[in-house]
Design a protein around this motif. Structure first.
Motif, PDB file in Angstrom:
ATOM      1  N   SER A   3     -11.481  -3.023  -2.140  1.00 32.93           N
ATOM      2  CA  SER A   3     -12.007  -1.731  -1.679  1.00 32.93           C
ATOM      3  C   SER A   3     -11.251  -1.221  -0.455  1.00 32.93           C
ATOM      4  O   SER A   3     -10.995  -0.018  -0.326  1.00 32.93           O
ATOM      5  CB  SER A   3     -13.500  -1.847  -1.369  1.00 32.93           C
ATOM      6  N   LYS A   4     -10.862  -2.124   0.447  1.00 35.87           N
ATOM      7  CA  LYS A   4     -10.110  -1.698   1.632  1.00 35.87           C
ATOM      8  C   LYS A   4      -8.717  -1.217   1.242  1.00 35.87           C
ATOM      9  O   LYS A   4      -8.193  -0.268   1.847  1.00 35.87           O
ATOM     10  CB  LYS A   4     -10.022  -2.842   2.638  1.00 35.87           C
ATOM     11  N   ASP A   5      -8.124  -1.869   0.240  1.00 39.65           N
ATOM     12  CA  ASP A   5      -6.814  -1.426  -0.235  1.00 39.65           C
ATOM     13  C   ASP A   5      -6.906  -0.043  -0.850  1.00 39.65           C
ATOM     14  O   ASP A   5      -6.071   0.836  -0.577  1.00 39.65           O
ATOM     15  CB  ASP A   5      -6.266  -2.412  -1.272  1.00 39.65           C
ATOM     16  N   ARG A   6      -7.921   0.178  -1.683  1.00 33.68           N
ATOM     17  CA  ARG A   6      -8.076   1.480  -2.334  1.00 33.68           C
ATOM     18  C   ARG A   6      -8.304   2.576  -1.302  1.00 33.68           C
ATOM     19  O   ARG A   6      -7.762   3.679  -1.419  1.00 33.68           O
ATOM     20  CB  ARG A   6      -9.240   1.442  -3.340  1.00 33.68           C
ATOM     21  N   ALA A   7      -9.111   2.260  -0.290  1.00 35.78           N
ATOM     22  CA  ALA A   7      -9.369   3.247   0.763  1.00 35.78           C
ATOM     23  C   ALA A   7      -8.099   3.558   1.551  1.00 35.78           C
ATOM     24  O   ALA A   7      -7.820   4.716   1.881  1.00 35.78           O
ATOM     25  CB  ALA A   7     -10.461   2.730   1.700  1.00 35.78           C
ATOM     26  N   ALA A   8      -7.305   2.518   1.830  1.00 38.22           N
ATOM     27  CA  ALA A   8      -6.076   2.713   2.602  1.00 38.22           C
ATOM     28  C   ALA A   8      -5.063   3.556   1.826  1.00 38.22           C
ATOM     29  O   ALA A   8      -4.425   4.459   2.386  1.00 38.22           O
ATOM     30  CB  ALA A   8      -5.468   1.365   2.974  1.00 38.22           C
ATOM     31  N   ARG A  39     -17.730   4.972   5.326  1.00 43.46           N
ATOM     32  CA  ARG A  39     -17.779   4.596   3.910  1.00 43.46           C
ATOM     33  C   ARG A  39     -19.028   3.777   3.562  1.00 43.46           C
ATOM     34  O   ARG A  39     -19.273   3.495   2.391  1.00 43.46           O
ATOM     35  CB  ARG A  39     -16.508   3.841   3.524  1.00 43.46           C
ATOM     36  N   LYS A  40     -19.805   3.409   4.563  1.00 46.71           N
ATOM     37  CA  LYS A  40     -21.043   2.680   4.310  1.00 46.71           C
ATOM     38  C   LYS A  40     -22.240   3.611   4.097  1.00 46.71           C
ATOM     39  O   LYS A  40     -23.331   3.151   3.759  1.00 46.71           O
ATOM     40  CB  LYS A  40     -21.349   1.721   5.464  1.00 46.71           C
ATOM     41  N   ASP A  42      -6.160   7.138   1.843  1.00 50.38           N
ATOM     42  CA  ASP A  42      -5.914   7.780   3.129  1.00 50.38           C
ATOM     43  C   ASP A  42      -4.451   8.195   3.267  1.00 50.38           C
ATOM     44  O   ASP A  42      -4.145   9.286   3.776  1.00 50.38           O
ATOM     45  CB  ASP A  42      -6.295   6.839   4.273  1.00 50.38           C
ATOM     46  N   GLU A 100     -18.405   5.625  13.185  1.00 53.95           N
ATOM     47  CA  GLU A 100     -18.006   4.293  12.728  1.00 53.95           C
ATOM     48  C   GLU A 100     -18.594   4.018  11.353  1.00 53.95           C
ATOM     49  O   GLU A 100     -19.753   4.323  11.092  1.00 53.95           O
ATOM     50  CB  GLU A 100     -18.474   3.198  13.703  1.00 53.95           C
ATOM     51  N   ASN A 101     -17.760   3.465  10.476  1.00 52.87           N
ATOM     52  CA  ASN A 101     -18.158   3.042   9.124  1.00 52.87           C
ATOM     53  C   ASN A 101     -18.671   4.168   8.216  1.00 52.87           C
ATOM     54  O   ASN A 101     -19.723   4.043   7.583  1.00 52.87           O
ATOM     55  CB  ASN A 101     -19.197   1.919   9.191  1.00 52.87           C
ATOM     56  N   ARG A 161       0.832  -1.206   0.000  1.00 52.90           N
ATOM     57  CA  ARG A 161       0.000   0.000   0.000  1.00 52.90           C
ATOM     58  C   ARG A 161       0.868   1.258   0.000  1.00 52.90           C
ATOM     59  O   ARG A 161       0.550   2.243  -0.664  1.00 52.90           O
ATOM     60  CB  ARG A 161      -0.926  -0.004   1.213  1.00 52.90           C
TER      61      ARG A 161
END
Length: 393
Positions: free
Chosen positions: A39-44, A192-193, A47, A189-190, A6
């Motif tokens: 999706s978690k990788d892209r968000a990380a 992105r949801k 950030d 919390e959350n 990342r």
């Protein structure tokens, strides 16, 4: 992706940004090339990139490169230097091993200081900030290096605040009320949801910064309200939820209004979009809101590349544009009505000094209210002033 991978991806994106590509586009380009990234990788990766942009002044101490910025980011988030070295071990998709020169520079950077490094903005903007905020300049500059909180506005025409909280919780989104505005929820919390939640898609909530909500909540009641620089329409939607006024929206760039119709439909608010000529035919309005183009300094947590792209020449041109918009909108205001001037800026030259200039150059107007919302309040930095038109104006 591993944490090291990342970091490598963030270096790639930042190098593309530093070569002249907008950060969002650079991220999109990377994502398209990297189908393996979830999706978690892209968000990380996103950030990391935006943290580096917010703190570019401090992180550039060892060199304004993607690697230099990300290396400084790693030093800040890791507890020990050994952890940093473990991330930069050159294995697999990890960044290459830290050089002796980089190691020396990382040690020395802790003992360096300049306004650009401490305030994380170009030196000339440090001067603007100090002149505008005095003793609060340094603490506000520091606040602008943090990630912005996500805020929601509860649309009361669709239900109560408590109902919105419960609906969001059912989608695993935890929120809490914020004191700055009565219908504001901060997502804890959350975040992105939110876009996929039932509360958002049914119009129970809208994404809107809490200071922007407070600004809208305090606007005077009117029978006919025009948002003259409407953009995406967040402020006219917020005003319409709290008031029974006939609502109108205009923007010099009609493309900015493309999302207004579906947002208004989702919220159950009726807004008539007007061209410039149509605004002149439809006047007078009791309230005209001008949220004018500005430096965006109050929102640099969200758009950090703006502070590095802004030049002194462009800043001076913005000041002239702001006055032009005020003069253009003023004839649309009814006698006794209010011309509300707003910016998402913390600079006096875009705020109080613009109001002083307008009143000095235009008879029949009086500033009857003005207020600053500081980033220290929790939301973005905003300024609002009410210019009241005298019956003889």
């Amino acid at each position: 992706m591993t944490p090291s991978a990342r970091l490598s991806a963030a270096i790639e994106v930042l190098d593309q940004y530093l070569s002249g590509t907008a950060a969002e586009k650079a991220l999109t380009n990377w994502a398209r090339r990297s189908r393996f990234a979830g999706s978690k990788d892209r968000a990380a990766v996103r950030d990391i990139v935006f943290d580096c942009l917010r703190k570019r002044g401090a992180y550039a101490r060892i060199g304004l490169t993607g690697r230099g910025l990300v290396l400084c980011h790693a030093v800040e988030v890791c507890e020990t230097h050994d952890e940093v070295k473990a991330l930069f071990d050159g294995e697999g998709h990890a960044p290459s091993v830290i050089t002796v020169e980089e190691d020396t520079n990382l040690f020395q950077m802790r003992h360096q200081a300049s306004d650009e490094m401490m305030y994380n903005m170009p030196a000339w903007l440090c001067g603007e900030l100090k002149a505008s905020l005095g003793d609060d300049a340094a603490v506000v500059a520091h606040a602008l290096t943090a990630r912005a909180a996500v805020f929601l506005r509860v649309n009361l025409s669709r239900g109560s605040v408590n109902a919105a909280i419960k609906s969001l919780a059912s989608d695993e989104i935890k929120t809490q009320q914020h004191e700055l505005s009565p219908n504001a929820l901060q997502v804890v919390e959350n975040p992105r949801k939110v876009a996929g939640s039932a509360a958002y898609n049914s119009g129970k909530v809208e994404l809107q910064d809490v200071a922007s909500q407070a600004l809208c909540f305090g606007l005077p009641a009117a029978s006919r309200m025009l948002d003259y620089c409407a953009g995406g329409g967040g402020k006219v939607l917020a005003y319409g939820d709290a008031n029974s006024a006939a609502l109108f929206a205009h923007d010099a760039n009609p493309q900015r209004l493309r999302d207004l119709e579906p947002r208004a439909k989702r919220a159950g608010v009726k807004i008539r979009v007007l061209s410039k000529k149509a605004c002149q035919k439809a006047e007078p309005f009791d309230l005209v809101l001008c949220d004018v183009p500005c430096s965006g300094s109050g929102a640099w947590r969200r758009s950090p590349e703006g502070k590095w792209a802004l030049t002194e020449d462009a800043f001076h041109k913005l000041l002239d544009v702001q006055q032009d918009i005020l003069r253009e909108a003023a004839p649309l205001v009814a006698e006794g009505g209010v011309l509300a001037f707003a910016t998402c800026s913390v600079f006096r030259r875009e705020n109080e000094e613009q109001i002083q200039r307008f009143c000095a150059e235009n008879d029949g107007w009086e500033c009857t209210f003005q207020h600053r919302f500081s980033p220290l309040d929790g939301g973005d930095g905003f300024y609002i002033a009410y210019l009241t038109r005298s019956p003889q104006g």
